[in-house]
Design an enzyme around this catalytic site. Structure first.
Site, PDB file in Angstrom:
ATOM      1  N   GLU A  18     -34.601  79.750 -34.768  1.00 24.41           N
ATOM      2  CA  GLU A  18     -35.077  78.365 -34.673  1.00 24.41           C
ATOM      3  C   GLU A  18     -35.765  78.066 -35.994  1.00 24.41           C
ATOM      4  O   GLU A  18     -36.748  78.733 -36.346  1.00 24.41           O
ATOM      5  CB  GLU A  18     -36.066  78.205 -33.515  1.00 24.41           C
ATOM      6  CG  GLU A  18     -35.467  78.441 -32.127  1.00 24.41           C
ATOM      7  CD  GLU A  18     -34.503  77.352 -31.682  1.00 24.41           C
ATOM      8  OE1 GLU A  18     -34.367  76.331 -32.385  1.00 24.41           O
ATOM      9  OE2 GLU A  18     -33.864  77.534 -30.632  1.00 24.41           O
ATOM     10  N   CYS A  44     -42.552  71.786 -36.592  1.00 23.32           N
ATOM     11  CA  CYS A  44     -41.144  71.770 -36.988  1.00 23.32           C
ATOM     12  C   CYS A  44     -40.535  70.416 -36.624  1.00 23.32           C
ATOM     13  O   CYS A  44     -39.586  69.959 -37.233  1.00 23.32           O
ATOM     14  CB  CYS A  44     -40.398  72.899 -36.315  1.00 23.32           C
ATOM     15  SG  CYS A  44     -40.890  73.098 -34.605  1.00 23.32           S
TER      16      CYS A  44
HETATM   17  P1  NAD Z   1     -41.931  81.523 -42.333  1.00 21.69           P
HETATM   18  O1  NAD Z   1     -40.453  81.526 -42.377  1.00 21.69           O
HETATM   19  O2  NAD Z   1     -42.670  81.625 -43.608  1.00 21.69           O
HETATM   20  O3  NAD Z   1     -42.444  82.742 -41.441  1.00 21.69           O
HETATM   21  C1  NAD Z   1     -42.016  82.918 -40.101  1.00 21.69           C
HETATM   22  C2  NAD Z   1     -42.162  84.385 -39.741  1.00 21.69           C
HETATM   23  O4  NAD Z   1     -41.218  85.146 -40.501  1.00 21.69           O
HETATM   24  C3  NAD Z   1     -43.541  84.969 -40.060  1.00 21.69           C
HETATM   25  O5  NAD Z   1     -43.924  85.851 -39.035  1.00 21.69           O
HETATM   26  C4  NAD Z   1     -43.277  85.712 -41.347  1.00 21.69           C
HETATM   27  O6  NAD Z   1     -44.191  86.775 -41.573  1.00 21.69           O
HETATM   28  C5  NAD Z   1     -41.873  86.242 -41.103  1.00 21.69           C
HETATM   29  N1  NAD Z   1     -41.142  86.643 -42.308  1.00 21.69           N
HETATM   30  C6  NAD Z   1     -41.330  86.213 -43.575  1.00 21.69           C
HETATM   31  N2  NAD Z   1     -40.460  86.841 -44.409  1.00 21.69           N
HETATM   32  C7  NAD Z   1     -39.703  87.659 -43.648  1.00 21.69           C
HETATM   33  C8  NAD Z   1     -38.636  88.564 -43.903  1.00 21.69           C
HETATM   34  N3  NAD Z   1     -38.165  88.727 -45.140  1.00 21.69           N
HETATM   35  N4  NAD Z   1     -38.083  89.237 -42.874  1.00 21.69           N
HETATM   36  C9  NAD Z   1     -38.525  89.041 -41.619  1.00 21.69           C
HETATM   37  N5  NAD Z   1     -39.554  88.216 -41.303  1.00 21.69           N
HETATM   38  C10 NAD Z   1     -40.135  87.533 -42.304  1.00 21.69           C
HETATM   39  O7  NAD Z   1     -42.381  80.226 -41.503  1.00 21.69           O
HETATM   40  P2  NAD Z   1     -43.842  79.672 -41.229  1.00 21.69           P
HETATM   41  O8  NAD Z   1     -44.392  79.100 -42.482  1.00 21.69           O
HETATM   42  O9  NAD Z   1     -44.661  80.647 -40.477  1.00 21.69           O
HETATM   43  O10 NAD Z   1     -43.516  78.496 -40.200  1.00 21.69           O
HETATM   44  C11 NAD Z   1     -43.091  77.242 -40.621  1.00 21.69           C
HETATM   45  C12 NAD Z   1     -41.602  77.087 -40.525  1.00 21.69           C
HETATM   46  O11 NAD Z   1     -41.165  77.360 -39.217  1.00 21.69           O
HETATM   47  C13 NAD Z   1     -41.142  75.664 -40.811  1.00 21.69           C
HETATM   48  O12 NAD Z   1     -39.951  75.698 -41.557  1.00 21.69           O
HETATM   49  C14 NAD Z   1     -40.890  75.102 -39.419  1.00 21.69           C
HETATM   50  O13 NAD Z   1     -40.010  74.000 -39.388  1.00 21.69           O
HETATM   51  C15 NAD Z   1     -40.353  76.296 -38.729  1.00 21.69           C
HETATM   52  N6  NAD Z   1     -40.492  76.188 -37.277  1.00 21.69           N
HETATM   53  C16 NAD Z   1     -39.386  75.935 -36.521  1.00 21.69           C
HETATM   54  C17 NAD Z   1     -39.500  75.788 -35.139  1.00 21.69           C
HETATM   55  C18 NAD Z   1     -38.316  75.478 -34.265  1.00 21.69           C
HETATM   56  O14 NAD Z   1     -38.444  75.578 -33.063  1.00 21.69           O
HETATM   57  N7  NAD Z   1     -37.178  75.112 -34.825  1.00 21.69           N
HETATM   58  C19 NAD Z   1     -40.758  75.909 -34.545  1.00 21.69           C
HETATM   59  C20 NAD Z   1     -41.854  76.174 -35.341  1.00 21.69           C
HETATM   60  C21 NAD Z   1     -41.712  76.327 -36.708  1.00 21.69           C
END
Ligand code: NAD
Length: 532
Positions: free
Chosen positions: A287, A321
């Protein structure tokens, strides 16, 4: 923990909380939270609370001098141990009658609801949500467990009798869990998006290893606390904290993980989606982000439109999001709409979100603040008009936090990057259009397809919008939020295109099935295991 507070249900569509008791309960919870800051929490691995050798600070974006909690920097070994613990716990959990599994998770939901104020106060300190948003996040977590449990029960555990070609043949279709799910969660719904996917996986009979965001590990940990207190057997839920690059990477690379749920940015999610299935197919739900449009037609109630847009663009600082980040408005009513919107944005109180009257707190970190500043600079230098905002608060109470102001920009060309890129800050661009067709073309001309909204009183326009818009979650004339505010069992929530991979939404009736695979069982004769 306070358990005596009379509860008023807070959702993301709750417009205000005039309930004095609720306000006082939240204030008291903030006091309790402040008295307990800076503790070091362990990772949860099987029956072990593991502290690790190194810790990181979970600092508050309200005031970076405030260390909310400390957590271990998990290692790849910690992840491997958590996966082993989850694998060891899996057979017994899978074979636990589903009614018993549901009872434990429903108990956890009730504990989360009882502890709503304490968990929400910590969340406000941890990520900067205002009180209604934080209370909503906690209650959504509980409702997600309840809703997925109810769906599982309604489907009678997903066992369906099938036909037979002979009287000797007994057949059925059974959905069975996969094994161990990895869950990687983002900072912005730090409990609901840790708890919802983990809950879905566990209700279906899988065990879980959660890696919460390093900007919000405490909210994930508190979810684990509620599970433990509800009597979840050791090893069914494991939690490893630490960087995505090591802890997250081990989760995606380790063959002991049978399935994955990732919620976060497009960049990380797409990489994960590709690499997770590199060697063999494994289910993965990603997501991801959004660039969510609202369309305002001349037939709209402009006050309703301005209110809905304001709430969705600036609620939790645009860090949902589903946040509304671009508007396409009928040229005829553009000025009137923008004026109303600016007036409403001017009424937003920005500041410390633990304060009762604050509606917009800080963004999560310096990186987000830099994104905001760069967007404002680009808008100025590329000929846009900043109708309001574009500034960062840096005085007194806001000095050590990350406080952008709600920003509305007009006058940029519709192909400008600020109409395309997800910024995840309180920054809204408005473009003028000549027709609904043009608005829809612009709205759909995006790599994303998460949420969208329209304000129109014309039935044919609404029908065209509903038939044409490419988004998983759509709203019409919603004052409570043009594009935001989904709730379990009320609005399913999932993205199309670059916003989501599975085509089946969270919060909805097709979610929990994704944590299971079908087995067709045929037994000949009366002997053998019981079958329908
Ligand atoms: P992010 O992608 O920076 O991090 C999300 C998670 O991924 C964190 O736990 C992070 O530590 C982990 N992560 C980072 N690098 C990684 C890697 N290389 N391998 C595995 N895991 C890794 O996102 P964020 O800043 O925490 O959240 C914001 C983003 O999430 C926005 O783009 C938002 O739109 C999206 N979001 C989407 C939904 C949805 O339902 N579609 C809901 C909430 C947030």
């Amino acid at each position: 923990m306070s358990t005596a507070t009379p509860r008023m249900k807070i959702t993301y569509a709750t417009l205000s909380a005039d309930n004095e008791e609720l306000q006082l309960s939240f204030d008291a919870a903030v006091e309790r939270a402040r008295a307990n800051l800076g503790n070091t929490y362990p990772m949860l691995i099987g029956n072990e609370e593991r502290t690790g050798t190194e810790t990181f600070d979970d600092r508050s974006p309200i005031d970076t001098d405030l260390v909310v909690a400390r957590f271990p920097v998990g290692t790849r070994t910690d992840v491997c141990d958590a996966i082993n613990a989850a694998r060891a716990a899996y057979p017994a959990w899978r074979d636990t009658p589903w009614g018993e599994r549901l009872a434990i998770l429903r108990r956890a939901a009730d504990l989360i609801s009882e502890r709503q104020f304490d968990y929400a106060a910590l969340m406000t300190l941890e990520v900067g949500k205002n009180r209604l948003e934080a209370l909503g996040d906690v209650e959504e977590t509980a409702d997600l467990l309840r809703y997925y449990g109810d769906e599982f029960e309604k489907a009678d555990g997903f066992v369906k009798p099938l036909g037979s070609l002979s009287p000797m043949e007994r057949t059925r279709s059974v959905l069975r869990p996969y094994g161990v799910f990895g869950v990687i969660s983002p900072f912005n719904f730090p409990m609901a998006l840790a708890g919802g996917p983990s809950g879905g996986a566990m209700i279906a009979g899988n065990t879980v290893v959660l890696k919460p965001s390093s900007d919000a590990p405490l909210s994930g940990w508190k979810f684990g606390e509620a599970l433990r207190d509800a009597g979840l057997p050791d090893g069914v839920f494991n939690l490893v904290t630490g960087p995505g690059e090591t802890v997250g990477a081990e989760l995606q690379e380790n063959p002991g993980i049978d399935g994955m749920v990732f919620t976060g940015s497009y960049e990380v999610g797409m990489k994960l989606h590709r690499s997770f299935t590199q060697d063999y197919p494994r289910p993965i739900i990603t997501e991801m982000g959004g660039k969510n449009p609202a369309i305002v037609m001349r037939s709209a109630d402009l006050d309703e439109a301005a209110e809905g847009v304001m709430r969705s663009a600036f609620g939790f600082d645009g860090q949902k999001c589903s946040a509304n980040s671009r508007v396409y408005v009928d040229r005829e009513v553009a000025r009137a709409f923008v004026d109303k919107l600016v007036e409403k944005a001017r009424g937003i109180t920005v500041g410390d979100p633990t304060e009762r009257d604050t509606w917009m707190g800080p963004v999560i970190n310096q990186r987000a603040l830099d994104t905001f500043t760069k967007a404002a600079d680009d808008a100025r230098s590329d000929g846009g008009t900043i109708e309001i905002g574009g500034e960062v608060l840096r005085d007194g109470d806001t000095e050590r936090g990350f406080y952008p102001t709600p920003t509305v920009v007009t006058g940029l060309p519709l192909e400008h990057r600020l109409f395309r890129d997800e910024l995840f800050v309180p920054f809204l661009v408005i473009g003028e259009v000549d027709s609904l067709e043009q608005a829809l073309h612009e709205a759909n001309d995006s790599a994303y397809g998460l949420t969208a909204g329209i304000f129109s009183r014309d039935e044919s326009e609404v029908t065209l919008f509903l038939n044409t818009i490419q988004a998983g979650v759509v709203y019409v004339n919603r004052r409570a939020g043009a594009t935001t505010g989904a709730w379990p069992g009320i609005q399913s929530f999932g993205g199309w295109k670059g916003s989501g991979s599975s085509g089946k939404s969270g919060l909805g009736p097709y979610y929990v099935q994704q944590f299971m695979r079908e087995q067709s069982q045929t037994v000949i004769g009366d002997e053998g295991p019981p079958i329908l």
